[in-house]
Design an enzyme around this catalytic site. Structure first.
Site, PDB file in Angstrom:
ATOM      1  N   HIS A  98     -41.636 -19.415 -18.370  1.00  0.00           N
ATOM      2  CA  HIS A  98     -42.126 -19.905 -19.665  1.00  0.00           C
ATOM      3  C   HIS A  98     -41.414 -21.214 -19.954  1.00  0.00           C
ATOM      4  O   HIS A  98     -40.190 -21.270 -19.990  1.00  0.00           O
ATOM      5  CB  HIS A  98     -41.861 -18.907 -20.787  1.00  0.00           C
ATOM      6  CG  HIS A  98     -42.446 -19.338 -22.104  1.00  0.00           C
ATOM      7  ND1 HIS A  98     -43.688 -18.921 -22.545  1.00  0.00           N
ATOM      8  CD2 HIS A  98     -41.966 -20.177 -23.070  1.00  0.00           C
ATOM      9  CE1 HIS A  98     -43.950 -19.474 -23.708  1.00  0.00           C
ATOM     10  NE2 HIS A  98     -42.917 -20.240 -24.055  1.00  0.00           N
ATOM     11  N   CYS A  99     -42.189 -22.265 -20.185  1.00  0.00           N
ATOM     12  CA  CYS A  99     -41.617 -23.597 -20.420  1.00  0.00           C
ATOM     13  C   CYS A  99     -41.798 -23.992 -21.883  1.00  0.00           C
ATOM     14  O   CYS A  99     -42.932 -24.176 -22.329  1.00  0.00           O
ATOM     15  CB  CYS A  99     -42.285 -24.625 -19.505  1.00  0.00           C
ATOM     16  SG  CYS A  99     -41.652 -26.311 -19.754  1.00  0.00           S
ATOM     17  N   PRO A 100     -40.714 -24.138 -22.646  1.00  0.00           N
ATOM     18  CA  PRO A 100     -40.856 -24.519 -24.056  1.00  0.00           C
ATOM     19  C   PRO A 100     -41.404 -25.935 -24.229  1.00  0.00           C
ATOM     20  O   PRO A 100     -42.014 -26.240 -25.255  1.00  0.00           O
ATOM     21  CB  PRO A 100     -39.425 -24.403 -24.599  1.00  0.00           C
ATOM     22  CG  PRO A 100     -38.544 -24.527 -23.401  1.00  0.00           C
ATOM     23  CD  PRO A 100     -39.306 -23.914 -22.269  1.00  0.00           C
TER      24      PRO A 100
END
Length: 306
Positions: free
Chosen positions: A157-159
């Site tokens: 998951h990439c913010p």
């Protein structure tokens, strides 16, 4: 382990099966998901996504108005201006496609007897249920606590893109890291030329801004370019390595033994980027339909809304 419809059903964390009276809306099928805009309402992710855009806009401002427009070399300004702005548009477009594309979410609450019967599984075959989103987990799917869904071939998951990187949007994420790395390298090269030109000309007619302001703007751009180039270049290399090895970052960190038949390196690239090598591989607009997007926006839900 529980017996159901001639096959075994395993709960990953030993939670009970959905009862017959538990609600599972069949309208949340994958076909219906594909007709909706995907957007994660995560505060941290939205702030990071906005920061990404502001940093790119800042870089474009410094390159265009501080370095290129004041230059007396028309062709130098024109070529570099067009190149930098085209790369910036491609980078931001890739960012949007990554953020607004369903990464491969499994429908919520589909772990029902009716749904399992439709799977037509062989007797004795084991399937798994995610206790957090009550969905049947396909092979290589992992649950994301931020997206609150199980994601097929979830890498991480990439913010910065406010989304998971998974089966359906990994291509756009790779393009995003590539184009950000390219504009960062381009900005650093332009800064080098600009500093040399300003020092040689003793900062006279170097920029429309005063020398102190020009120096400060360019120093911040150099720092931004160096940090972004380092981060995105490493991420780009990591993604290409994962695609070629047919292994996600989560699978690598967990040292999961592959239970699937791994694709050859070239086959892995074609599966992610689609078909034979062409310019479409590096085009973030490929497959985009404005009319379809407008129709999707009318069907927004709590997790599928802009």
């Amino acid at each position: 382990t529980m017996q159901s419809s001639g096959h075994r059903f395993r709960d990953v964390e030993h939670h009970p099966l959905l009862a017959d009276n538990d609600t599972y809306d069949s309208s949340s099928s994958e076909a219906d998901m594909a007709e909706r805009v995907w957007f994660i309402r995560d505060g941290c992710g939205m702030v990071c996504a906005i920061m990404t855009w502001l940093l790119v806009v800042y870089a474009d401002f410094v390159v265009t108005f501080v370095m290129l427009l004041p230059s007396k070399d028309f062709w130098y300004s024109l070529i570099n201006g067009v190149l930098f702005n085209c790369l910036a548009v491609l980078a931001l477009s890739s960012h949007l496609r990554t953020m607004l594309t369903d990464p491969g979410a499994v429908p919520k609450g589909n772990a029902t007897k009716e749904y399992m019967d439709n799977l037509q599984l062989k007797p004795g075959e084991v399937i798994y249920k995610c206790p957090k989103c009550c969905s049947i987990k396909p092979e290589r799917a992992h649950h994301c606590s931020i997206c609150k869904r199980c994601i097929r071939k979830m890498d991480h998951h990439c913010p910065w893109v406010n989304n998971c990187v998974g089966e359906k949007n990994q291509r756009f994420f790779v393009l995003f890291t590539m184009y950000i790395a390219l504009i960062s390298a381009h900005a650093l090269v332009l800064c080098g030329f600009q500093f040399f030109s300003c020092v040689r000309g003793q900062w006279t007619e170097c920029s429309d801004f005063s020398p102190p302001v020009t120096v400060i703007l360019m120093i911040f751009l150099c720092l931004e370019g160096f940090l972004f180039l380092t981060f995105t270049a490493v991420m780009f290399g990591t993604q290409i390595h994962s695609i070629c090895n047919d292994e996600t970052e989560i699978e690598r960190l967990k040292s999961e033994k592959p239970t699937w038949e791994r694709r050859l390196r070239w086959e892995g690239m074609k599966s992610v980027f689609g078909g034979q090598p062409s310019l479409l591989w590096i085009n973030p607009f490929a497959g985009f339909r404005i009319r379809q997007l407008l129709l999707r926006g009318k069907k927004g839900g709590p997790e599928f809304s802009v």
